[in-house]
Design a protein around this motif. Sequence first.
Motif, PDB file in Angstrom:
ATOM      1  N   ALA A  40       0.868  -1.181   0.000  1.00 14.58           N
ATOM      2  CA  ALA A  40       0.000   0.000   0.000  1.00 14.58           C
ATOM      3  C   ALA A  40       0.901   1.227   0.000  1.00 14.58           C
ATOM      4  N   CYS A  46      -3.459   8.995  -2.362  1.00 17.13           N
ATOM      5  CA  CYS A  46      -4.199   7.857  -1.817  1.00 17.13           C
ATOM      6  C   CYS A  46      -5.106   8.329  -0.684  1.00 17.13           C
ATOM      7  N   GLN A  52      -6.075   0.274   2.125  1.00 15.98           N
ATOM      8  CA  GLN A  52      -6.008   0.266   0.665  1.00 15.98           C
ATOM      9  C   GLN A  52      -6.418  -1.061   0.031  1.00 15.98           C
ATOM     10  N   TRP A  53      -6.280  -2.177   0.768  1.00 18.42           N
ATOM     11  CA  TRP A  53      -6.660  -3.464   0.214  1.00 18.42           C
ATOM     12  C   TRP A  53      -7.225  -4.344   1.326  1.00 18.42           C
ATOM     13  N   THR A  67      -8.832  -4.890  -4.020  1.00 17.98           N
ATOM     14  CA  THR A  67      -8.775  -3.445  -3.818  1.00 17.98           C
ATOM     15  C   THR A  67      -9.687  -2.786  -4.835  1.00 17.98           C
ATOM     16  N   ASN A  70      -8.485   2.802  -8.953  1.00 18.88           N
ATOM     17  CA  ASN A  70      -8.105   4.133  -8.470  1.00 18.88           C
ATOM     18  C   ASN A  70      -7.707   5.074  -9.599  1.00 18.88           C
ATOM     19  N   CYS A  75      -2.222   3.348  -5.656  1.00 17.16           N
ATOM     20  CA  CYS A  75      -2.171   3.299  -4.192  1.00 17.16           C
ATOM     21  C   CYS A  75      -1.820   1.897  -3.703  1.00 17.16           C
ATOM     22  N   VAL A  76      -2.015   0.890  -4.547  1.00 19.49           N
ATOM     23  CA  VAL A  76      -1.690  -0.498  -4.210  1.00 19.49           C
ATOM     24  C   VAL A  76      -0.916  -1.097  -5.380  1.00 19.49           C
ATOM     25  N   ASP A 148      -3.556  -0.664  -8.791  1.00 17.16           N
ATOM     26  CA  ASP A 148      -4.962  -0.276  -8.851  1.00 17.16           C
ATOM     27  C   ASP A 148      -5.177   0.898  -9.802  1.00 17.16           C
TER      28      ASP A 148
END
Length: 182
Positions: A40, A46, A52-53, A67, A70, A75-76, A148
């Motif tokens: 993350a 973010c 985040q997940w 997740t 985005n 962010c992941v 993501d």
Amino acid sequence: MRTRIMAVAVGLALTAGALGAGPAAAEDKVTYRLKPHVNALKQGACPAGDKQWFENNDKDGAQIAWTYTNGSRPCVTVLYEAVTTSRQCDFYFYVPRGFATALVRFDFTTADGTFVDGPGTYGLDEEDLEGWQHIGTGARVTSIFFTDANGQRYKSKMLGWGMDENHWLKQVCPQVGRRSRG
């Protein structure tokens, strides 16, 4: 009676061994399971305070993670470290049954640091899929990753992947043959 059963069992074992020694044996495959490394990212783009997940079980009971999409801000990241070989290997990704509706864009990095056919070439739309999916073929692959940031709106879809060893990414390669000495 016991002797007859043992003789049948030995006969079946010998037949199975003889069948396995045919031409197809030269084409045997070895399967490696590649563990996902989930990261993350901690950056301003973010969502603050949000995890985040997430981990869960899919509808088949497999341990998975997922997740939200985005947009264009990662962010992941999910990274798989491949077994590097000069052999052409096939790669298979587990699409969870549930928690998987997004486009996953895979990047394959090779031993010389280049991408196989460019970043994000191997895309997989999880929307109408589940189970094992072929995501690409390559030699000298060192890693495969996705994020993501796939271009789909923030939280509009869910990216899912396997988290238990039976559902990690699979790398399937031709077995290296042994040469006899003498």
